[in-house]
Design an enzyme around this catalytic site. Sequence first.
Site, PDB file in Angstrom:
ATOM      1  N   ASP A  21      -0.808 -30.890  29.795  1.00 37.08           N
ATOM      2  CA  ASP A  21      -2.232 -30.680  29.555  1.00 37.08           C
ATOM      3  C   ASP A  21      -2.864 -32.049  29.368  1.00 37.08           C
ATOM      4  O   ASP A  21      -2.426 -32.846  28.524  1.00 37.08           O
ATOM      5  CB  ASP A  21      -2.447 -29.809  28.312  1.00 37.08           C
ATOM      6  CG  ASP A  21      -3.908 -29.440  28.140  1.00 37.08           C
ATOM      7  OD1 ASP A  21      -4.320 -28.418  28.692  1.00 37.08           O
ATOM      8  OD2 ASP A  21      -4.623 -30.200  27.464  1.00 37.08           O
TER       9      ASP A  21
ATOM     10  N   ASP B  84      -6.991 -28.129  33.831  1.00 30.43           N
ATOM     11  CA  ASP B  84      -6.211 -29.360  33.705  1.00 30.43           C
ATOM     12  C   ASP B  84      -4.808 -29.057  33.182  1.00 30.43           C
ATOM     13  O   ASP B  84      -4.183 -29.894  32.523  1.00 30.43           O
ATOM     14  CB  ASP B  84      -6.922 -30.348  32.772  1.00 30.43           C
ATOM     15  CG  ASP B  84      -7.056 -29.819  31.354  1.00 30.43           C
ATOM     16  OD1 ASP B  84      -7.179 -28.582  31.193  1.00 30.43           O
ATOM     17  OD2 ASP B  84      -7.042 -30.626  30.406  1.00 30.43           O
TER      18      ASP B  84
ATOM     19  N   HIS C  48     -17.920 -34.100  37.770  1.00 31.94           N
ATOM     20  CA  HIS C  48     -16.778 -33.298  38.233  1.00 31.94           C
ATOM     21  C   HIS C  48     -16.002 -33.992  39.350  1.00 31.94           C
ATOM     22  O   HIS C  48     -14.813 -33.761  39.510  1.00 31.94           O
ATOM     23  CB  HIS C  48     -17.268 -31.925  38.702  1.00 31.94           C
ATOM     24  CG  HIS C  48     -17.714 -31.048  37.576  1.00 31.94           C
ATOM     25  ND1 HIS C  48     -16.825 -30.374  36.772  1.00 31.94           N
ATOM     26  CD2 HIS C  48     -18.961 -30.750  37.105  1.00 31.94           C
ATOM     27  CE1 HIS C  48     -17.495 -29.680  35.865  1.00 31.94           C
ATOM     28  NE2 HIS C  48     -18.793 -29.897  36.039  1.00 31.94           N
TER      29      HIS C  48
ATOM     30  N   ASN D  52     -15.259 -34.865  32.729  1.00 30.33           N
ATOM     31  CA  ASN D  52     -16.241 -34.119  33.524  1.00 30.33           C
ATOM     32  C   ASN D  52     -17.659 -34.309  32.993  1.00 30.33           C
ATOM     33  O   ASN D  52     -18.617 -34.469  33.763  1.00 30.33           O
ATOM     34  CB  ASN D  52     -15.890 -32.637  33.545  1.00 30.33           C
ATOM     35  CG  ASN D  52     -14.751 -32.313  34.495  1.00 30.33           C
ATOM     36  OD1 ASN D  52     -14.557 -33.005  35.492  1.00 30.33           O
ATOM     37  ND2 ASN D  52     -13.990 -31.273  34.183  1.00 30.33           N
TER      38      ASN D  52
ATOM     39  N   ARG E 142       9.330 -40.010  31.841  1.00 25.44           N
ATOM     40  CA  ARG E 142       8.869 -40.675  33.061  1.00 25.44           C
ATOM     41  C   ARG E 142       7.471 -40.204  33.442  1.00 25.44           C
ATOM     42  O   ARG E 142       6.610 -41.000  33.840  1.00 25.44           O
ATOM     43  CB  ARG E 142       9.844 -40.397  34.211  1.00 25.44           C
ATOM     44  CG  ARG E 142      11.224 -40.992  34.028  1.00 25.44           C
ATOM     45  CD  ARG E 142      11.986 -41.009  35.345  1.00 25.44           C
ATOM     46  NE  ARG E 142      12.060 -39.691  35.967  1.00 25.44           N
ATOM     47  CZ  ARG E 142      13.029 -38.807  35.723  1.00 25.44           C
ATOM     48  NH1 ARG E 142      13.991 -39.103  34.843  1.00 25.44           N
ATOM     49  NH2 ARG E 142      13.045 -37.640  36.333  1.00 25.44           N
TER      50      ARG E 142
ATOM     51  N   ASP F 192     -12.046 -34.246  39.362  1.00 24.87           N
ATOM     52  CA  ASP F 192     -11.200 -33.818  40.477  1.00 24.87           C
ATOM     53  C   ASP F 192     -10.259 -34.938  40.914  1.00 24.87           C
ATOM     54  O   ASP F 192      -9.075 -34.711  41.189  1.00 24.87           O
ATOM     55  CB  ASP F 192     -12.067 -33.381  41.663  1.00 24.87           C
ATOM     56  CG  ASP F 192     -12.840 -32.112  41.379  1.00 24.87           C
ATOM     57  OD1 ASP F 192     -12.512 -31.423  40.394  1.00 24.87           O
ATOM     58  OD2 ASP F 192     -13.775 -31.807  42.146  1.00 24.87           O
TER      59      ASP F 192
END
Length: 331
Positions: A212, A255, A225, A220, A275, A229
């Site tokens: 998350d 997300d 936006h 945003n 990683r 994106d």
Amino acid sequence: MDNVNERRRRMLLSAALHVVSHGIAVVYCLVTLGEPNRDLMLAAYSCGMASGLVGVWAARTVTTKASGYRVSFAILLVTLAVVALGAYWDGGVASPAALGFLTTTVFVASHTPHVRLMIGLEGLLLGCYLAVAAVGQPTPPGHVFLHVAGMVVLASVCSTQTRKLVRQRSQLRALAALDPLTGALNRRGLAEFTEQLFTGCCRRGPSMLCLDLDDFKLVNDRLGHAAGDELLRRTVTAAREVLRAEDVIARIGGDEFVIILLDADEATARAAATRIDDAVRQHTGVSIGSATAPHDGHTLEALMQVADRRLYRVKQERRTGDPRGETATAW
């Protein structure tokens, strides 16, 4: 399950077509009952109908691709023998019964998935036609030539169109399983990928990572936006660069991402999460929750619940200033 249902549907349609075609041949025999060999032809076409009915029954129980091929191939061989005998008893390749070769040609070209197998079956079909032409009643060579040429053209056209449709369906299925923004799997693609993954799970792995992005809403709100994106795309790209080829990433929300690590125990999942955290943090903050089968669950839903709960704990610890929340990953 969707693949099994589609396989059964195709097999059911194929068997039903055999029943219908042989049923038409039976009606032809009844209409011309005064002609020679009608008892033999009726017996042969009835056997063909019976094989089709067996296929209809088998379509309800078949589960594997191999078993479906075996049943379909057996029905096809019966049909080929029935068509050849019917044409021979009806007077040779110039008889109306010889039209069965044309319908079988179209069927083979349209329902045989592999090109080499299709060519082999079409060659067998042409061989049977030429054998009937040789041993049956004499037929003008021009008639035989045109008939064979027509069969070859029909096979080529039907095969080309069928393969074109198969490619288009394959592309549509692939698109339906992908998130159009990031190229990662979507929820449907994730479900299909893991459909058989947890069956009979008796060892460590697979592992799941839930990701998350931190404060994604602010990106945003402040940058627009388009920037959000682009951040999602960079996240997927960064994660893929540090994952193994056999591992997959899916976007399941705005997300929110899920990563499936095949044959990965807790230590392997922990190393992968480190990683990914290092790679993604070059672009944005990220929180990660982990779960490993069979300890944390035996299904996709069970692992997702555990991993999501651990991810939420990381976020809560960060909000409350708990030093344990400084790490990006919970186990």
